[in-house]
Design a protein around this motif. Structure first.
Motif, mmCIF file in Angstrom:
data_model
loop_
_atom_site.group_PDB
_atom_site.id
_atom_site.type_symbol
_atom_site.label_atom_id
_atom_site.label_comp_id
_atom_site.label_asym_id
_atom_site.label_seq_id
_atom_site.Cartn_x
_atom_site.Cartn_y
_atom_site.Cartn_z
ATOM 1 N N ASN A 163 0.838 -1.202 0.000
ATOM 2 C CA ASN A 163 0.000 0.000 0.000
ATOM 3 C C ASN A 163 0.870 1.248 0.000
ATOM 4 O OD1 ASN A 163 -2.286 -1.638 0.275
ATOM 5 N ND2 ASN A 163 -2.095 -1.631 2.518
ATOM 6 N N GLY A 164 0.360 2.314 -0.582
ATOM 7 C CA GLY A 164 1.017 3.613 -0.510
ATOM 8 C C GLY A 164 2.357 3.689 -1.215
ATOM 9 N N CYS A 165 2.548 2.876 -2.220
ATOM 10 C CA CYS A 165 3.835 2.881 -2.942
ATOM 11 C C CYS A 165 3.779 3.806 -4.156
ATOM 12 C CB CYS A 165 4.180 1.471 -3.420
ATOM 13 S SG CYS A 165 4.582 0.361 -2.073
ATOM 14 N N GLN A 166 4.952 4.239 -4.604
ATOM 15 C CA GLN A 166 5.053 4.994 -5.851
ATOM 16 C C GLN A 166 6.069 4.327 -6.758
ATOM 17 O OE1 GLN A 166 5.971 9.093 -5.239
ATOM 18 N NE2 GLN A 166 4.215 9.418 -3.872
ATOM 19 N N VAL A 167 5.686 4.195 -8.022
ATOM 20 C CA VAL A 167 6.587 3.635 -9.039
ATOM 21 C C VAL A 167 6.543 4.591 -10.224
ATOM 22 C CG1 VAL A 167 7.017 1.701 -10.600
ATOM 23 C CG2 VAL A 167 6.124 1.258 -8.298
ATOM 24 N N ARG A 168 7.623 5.316 -10.489
ATOM 25 C CA ARG A 168 7.632 6.306 -11.573
ATOM 26 C C ARG A 168 8.613 5.890 -12.656
ATOM 27 N NH1 ARG A 168 3.422 9.310 -9.850
ATOM 28 N NH2 ARG A 168 3.834 10.509 -7.973
ATOM 29 N N PHE A 169 8.189 5.817 -13.886
ATOM 30 C CA PHE A 169 9.095 5.554 -15.025
ATOM 31 C C PHE A 169 10.048 4.400 -14.694
ATOM 32 C CE2 PHE A 169 7.967 10.030 -15.147
ATOM 33 C CZ PHE A 169 7.677 10.277 -16.477
ATOM 34 N N SER A 170 9.519 3.280 -14.261
ATOM 35 C CA SER A 170 10.396 2.229 -13.756
ATOM 36 C C SER A 170 9.967 0.845 -14.219
ATOM 37 C CB SER A 170 10.423 2.273 -12.224
ATOM 38 O OG SER A 170 11.108 3.432 -11.802
ATOM 39 N N VAL A 198 9.792 -3.192 -12.920
ATOM 40 C CA VAL A 198 9.783 -4.038 -11.710
ATOM 41 C C VAL A 198 9.468 -5.463 -12.146
ATOM 42 C CG1 VAL A 198 8.657 -4.440 -9.485
ATOM 43 C CG2 VAL A 198 8.982 -2.088 -10.310
ATOM 44 N N GLU A 199 10.406 -6.396 -11.947
ATOM 45 C CA GLU A 199 10.204 -7.773 -12.396
ATOM 46 C C GLU A 199 10.441 -8.739 -11.247
ATOM 47 O OE1 GLU A 199 12.314 -7.786 -16.657
ATOM 48 O OE2 GLU A 199 13.539 -6.963 -15.067
ATOM 49 N N GLN A 200 9.480 -9.586 -10.951
ATOM 50 C CA GLN A 200 9.620 -10.611 -9.907
ATOM 51 C C GLN A 200 10.186 -10.032 -8.624
ATOM 52 O OE1 GLN A 200 10.984 -14.548 -11.427
ATOM 53 N NE2 GLN A 200 11.306 -13.449 -13.324
ATOM 54 N N ALA A 201 9.622 -8.922 -8.196
ATOM 55 C CA ALA A 201 10.139 -8.223 -7.025
ATOM 56 C C ALA A 201 9.014 -7.973 -6.026
ATOM 57 C CB ALA A 201 10.768 -6.908 -7.457
ATOM 58 N N VAL A 202 9.417 -7.596 -4.814
ATOM 59 C CA VAL A 202 8.443 -7.270 -3.762
ATOM 60 C C VAL A 202 8.742 -5.875 -3.251
ATOM 61 C CG1 VAL A 202 7.620 -7.856 -1.446
ATOM 62 C CG2 VAL A 202 8.207 -9.687 -3.070
ATOM 63 N N MET A 203 7.714 -5.049 -3.193
ATOM 64 C CA MET A 203 7.825 -3.751 -2.537
ATOM 65 C C MET A 203 6.826 -3.761 -1.388
ATOM 66 S SD MET A 203 7.826 -1.402 -6.037
ATOM 67 C CE MET A 203 7.549 0.138 -5.167
ATOM 68 N N GLU A 204 7.322 -3.583 -0.163
ATOM 69 C CA GLU A 204 6.394 -3.518 0.968
ATOM 70 C C GLU A 204 5.709 -2.144 0.989
ATOM 71 O OE1 GLU A 204 7.956 -4.909 4.682
ATOM 72 O OE2 GLU A 204 8.998 -6.602 3.776
ATOM 73 N N ASN A 205 4.962 -1.842 2.052
ATOM 74 C CA ASN A 205 4.197 -0.588 2.079
ATOM 75 C C ASN A 205 5.106 0.636 2.030
ATOM 76 O OD1 ASN A 205 1.952 -2.175 2.359
ATOM 77 N ND2 ASN A 205 1.813 -1.925 4.583
ATOM 78 N N ASN A 206 4.591 1.691 1.411
ATOM 79 C CA ASN A 206 5.231 3.014 1.409
ATOM 80 C C ASN A 206 6.651 2.998 0.849
ATOM 81 O OD1 ASN A 206 2.907 4.110 2.700
ATOM 82 N ND2 ASN A 206 3.639 3.157 4.592
ATOM 83 N N VAL A 207 6.862 2.204 -0.159
ATOM 84 C CA VAL A 207 8.147 2.209 -0.858
ATOM 85 C C VAL A 207 7.984 3.101 -2.083
ATOM 86 C CG1 VAL A 207 9.721 0.781 -2.239
ATOM 87 C CG2 VAL A 207 8.807 -0.084 -0.060
ATOM 88 N N ASP A 208 9.006 3.909 -2.384
ATOM 89 C CA ASP A 208 8.927 4.675 -3.634
ATOM 90 C C ASP A 208 10.171 4.450 -4.464
ATOM 91 O OD1 ASP A 208 10.336 6.733 -1.768
ATOM 92 O OD2 ASP A 208 10.555 7.551 -3.794
ATOM 93 N N ILE A 209 9.957 4.276 -5.750
ATOM 94 C CA ILE A 209 11.096 4.046 -6.644
ATOM 95 C C ILE A 209 10.945 4.898 -7.901
ATOM 96 C CG2 ILE A 209 11.365 1.664 -5.812
ATOM 97 C CD1 ILE A 209 10.384 0.736 -8.592
ATOM 98 N N GLY A 210 12.097 5.245 -8.478
ATOM 99 C CA GLY A 210 12.104 5.949 -9.743
ATOM 100 C C GLY A 210 12.372 7.430 -9.556
ATOM 101 N N PRO A 211 12.492 8.158 -10.642
ATOM 102 C CA PRO A 211 12.357 7.650 -12.001
ATOM 103 C C PRO A 211 13.540 6.771 -12.422
ATOM 104 C CG PRO A 211 13.064 9.929 -12.027
ATOM 105 C CD PRO A 211 12.760 9.600 -10.610
#
Ligand code: UD1
Ligand code: CA
Length: 448
Positions: free
Chosen positions: A305-312, A314-327
Motif C-alpha cells: 500500500n502507498g507505494c510509488q513507481v515512476r518511469f520504472s 519491476v520484475e519478480q520483485a516485492v515492494m512492501e508498504n510506502n516504498v517509492d522508486i524511480g524515475p
C-alpha cells in the motif's frame, strides 16, 4: 441436459496470421486465444471438452495438457469433418454437444449459458448463435423463414446479391442433440472446394421438418474473429477495455485507460492511481493508495500500500508498504524492498533485501545483498558481486552509511553503524561503528 460436451474447432491453418506459431497459441492479454475459448466454455461445466487440432497439434496440446482432450484432424476437410473427428473421443453417453470455433476468443461464458438455457430439444435438434452487425467479415449469412426460424446458412462465396446484403450472421457456435449430430454429420454433402461444411446441418434439419433455433449475441464485440494480426490487436483492445472498466468500477483511477495494459491475473487496491503508458502483467498485486506510472512496467511482482513507481521497471520483485522508486529504477528478480525504502533514479536492485527505511538515492547497483534498517546507500555505490565465476554476497548492518561511489567487493560485511568514505573500495569486512576509507579501504584506527 446433464451430459453436455464441448467441441472446439481449432485445426485450421491460420494462414493469414503469417506466423510460425499456431493461431490459437497467439496471446491475447498474455493468454493464448484457445485459453480464452476454454475459459468461456468451462462456464458450462462440460462433462468433456475436446479440441480438434491439426496444424502444429503437438505444440497446442503441450500448452493445454490436462485441460481438455485433443483429437487430430488430418487432412482438414472443413468444419463438419472437424466435428466428426471428435466423436471417437466423446463416445455415445452424451445428450448435448456445444460446438465452438477456436478463433473467436471474446465469446463469453454468459453467451454460451444463454445458448444452453434457450435450447429446446423438443423443437428441433440444433440451436445456433447469430449476430447482427454491419461488417460481415466473411461470416455466413442467416436466412430465416416467416416464423423466424433459421432456414439456411449461406457462405459468403455462395450468396446471391440479396443474401449478401443480409446483416444477421453465423457466429459459428452451435448446440446439437448429440444423437442427431452423429447420425447426420455423415449426410453433409461435399462442397465445390472439397470440404464438409457444418453449416449444412441447418438444411438437413429443415428438410427433416425440424425447426432450427437461434439466439443473438447481446454484444456484437464478442463475435470478433481472429484471422489476422490486425484482428488480434482489435480483440486485445476490446478485452483490455473490459478489464480496465472493471478496475475503474472497483475504485482504481486510470488516468488514461487507452494506454493502460492490465493483465487478467493482476489485482489492484482501492484508490490507487495508474498513470498513462503503464503495464501491469503476470501475477502482479498492487496495494491501495499507490501511484503507478507513468511509463512503468511491472510483472510478477507484489507492491504494497502507498507505494510509488515512476518511469520504472519491476520484475519478480516485492515492494512492501510506502516504498517509492524511480524515475528510472529497475527491480529485478528477487529484489525485496522493505517498508519505507526509497530508491531514486538510475538504480538497479537484484536478489536483495533492503531493510526498512533504507535510502538509495542515485546511480547504484545492489545485487546479492542484505541490508539492515535505515541504511544510507550513497550515490554511485556498487556491489561488485561477480568474480567472473560466481555471485558473492554482501551484508550491511543497521544504520550503516555507505559513502558515495563505494565499491563493495563481495563477499563482504559492513557492520552496524559503520561508515565508508567516498570512493572507498571495500575488500575486507568492516566492524560495527567503524569508519573505513581509501583504496583498498582501511578502518580509520588501523596503523598505516
Ligand atoms: C465458418 C462458418 C461460417 C461462420 C464463420 C464464423 C462454415 C462452413 N462456415 O466460416 O458460416 O460465419 O465460421 O466463425 O463452418 N476448422 C477446423 N477444421 C477444418 C476447418 C476449420 O478445425 O477443417 C476450424 C478453424 O480452425 C476455425 C473454425 O473451425 O477455428 C472455423 O473455420 P474457418 O475456416 O475459419 O471457417 P470460416 O470460413 O470462418
Ligand atoms: Ca474464421
Amino acid at each position: 441436459m446433464k451430459n453436455l460436451a464441448v467441441v472446439v474447432m481449432a485445426a485450421g491453418m491460420g494462414t493469414r496470421m503469417k506466423s510460425k506459431t499456431p493461431k490459437v497459441l497467439h496471446p491475447l492479454l498474455e493468454k493464448p486465444l484457445l485459453w480464452h475459448v476454454l475459459q468461456a466454455v468451462f462456464a458450462l461445466q462440460p462433462a468433456k471438452t475436446v479440441v480438434v487440432v491439426g496444424h502444429q497439434s503437438e505444440q497446442v496440446q503441450a500448452r493445454f495438457t490436462n485441460q481438455a482432450d485433443f483429437v487430430v484432424q488430418s487432412p482438414q476437410l472443413g468444419t463438419g469433418h472437424a466435428v466428426q473427428q471428435a466423436r471417437k473421443v466423446l463416445g455415445d453417453h452424451l445428450d448435448t454437444v456445444l460446438v465452438v470455433p477456436g478463433d473467436l476468443p471474446l465469446l463469453s461464458g454468459d453467451t454460451f449459458r444463454r445458448m444452453r438455457d434457450t435450447f429446446d430439444p423438443t423443437l428441433g435438434p440444433m440451436l445456433m448463435l447469430t449476430v447482427t452487425r454491419d461488417n460481415p467479415q466473411g461470416f455466413g449469412r442467416i436466412v430465416r423463414d416467416e416464423a423466424g426460424f433459421v432456414s439456411a446458412i449461406v457462405e459468403e462465396a455462395d450468396c446471391t446479391p440479396e443474401q449478401k446484403a443480409i446483416r444477421e450472421l453465423n457466429v459459428g457456435a452451435y448446440i446439437f442433440n448429440a444423437q442427431w449430430l452423429w447420425q447426420n454429420l455423415p449426410r453433409i454433402p461435399v462442397s465445390a472446394k472439397g470440404e464438409y461444411y457444418l453449416t449444412n446441418l441447418v438444411g438437413i434439419a429443415v428438410s427433416q421438418g425440424y425447426r432450427v433455433q437461434a439466439v443473438q449475441v447481446d454484444n456484437p464485440a464478442e463475435t470478433l474473429g481472429v484471422n489476422t494480426r490486425a484482428h488480434l490487436a482489435q480483440a486485445e483492445s476490446v478485452l483490455r477495455q473490459q478489464v480496465n472498466q472493471k478496475w475503474m468500477e472497483a475504485g482504481v483511477t486510470l488516468v488514461d485507460p487507452n494506454t493502460t495494459y492490465i493483465g487478467l491475473d493482476v489485482t489492484i487496491g482501492q484508490d490507487t492511481v495508474i498513470y498513462p503508458n503503464t503495464y501491469l502483467l503476470g501475477q502482479t498485486t498492487i496495494g491501495e493508495d499507490c501511484e503507478i506510472g507513468p511509463n512503468s512496467y511491472i510483472i510478477d511482482s507484489t507492491v504494497g500500500n502507498g507505494c510509488q513507481v515512476r518511469f520504472s521497471v519491476v520484475e519478480q520483485a516485492v515492494m512492501e508498504n510506502n516504498v517509492d522508486i524511480g524515475p528510472f529504477a529497475h527491480l529485478r528478480k528477487g529484489a525485496h524492498l522493505a517498508e519505507g525504502v526509497h530508491m531514486g533514479n538510475f538504480g538497479e536492485v537484484k536478489n536483495a533485501y533492503l531493510g526498512p527505511g533504507t535510502k538509495m538515492g542515485h546511480f547504484s547497483y545492489l545485487g546479492d545483498i542484505t541490508t539492515g534498517k535505515n541504511v544510507n546507500i550513497g550515490a554511485g555505490t556498487i556491489t561488485c558481486n561477480y568474480d567472473g565465476v560466481k555471485k558473492n554476497p554482501t551484508v550491511i548492518g543497521d544504520n550503516a552509511f555507505i559513502g558515495s561511489d563505494t565499491m563493495l567487493v563481495a563477499p563482504v560485511k559492513i557492520g552496524n553503524n559503520a561508515r565508508t568514505g567516498a570512493g572507498s573500495v571495500v575488500t575486507r569486512d568492516i566492524p560495527d561503528d567503524a569508519l573505513a576509507y581509501g583504496v583498498p579501504a582501511r578502518v580509520k584506527s588501523e596503523k598505516k
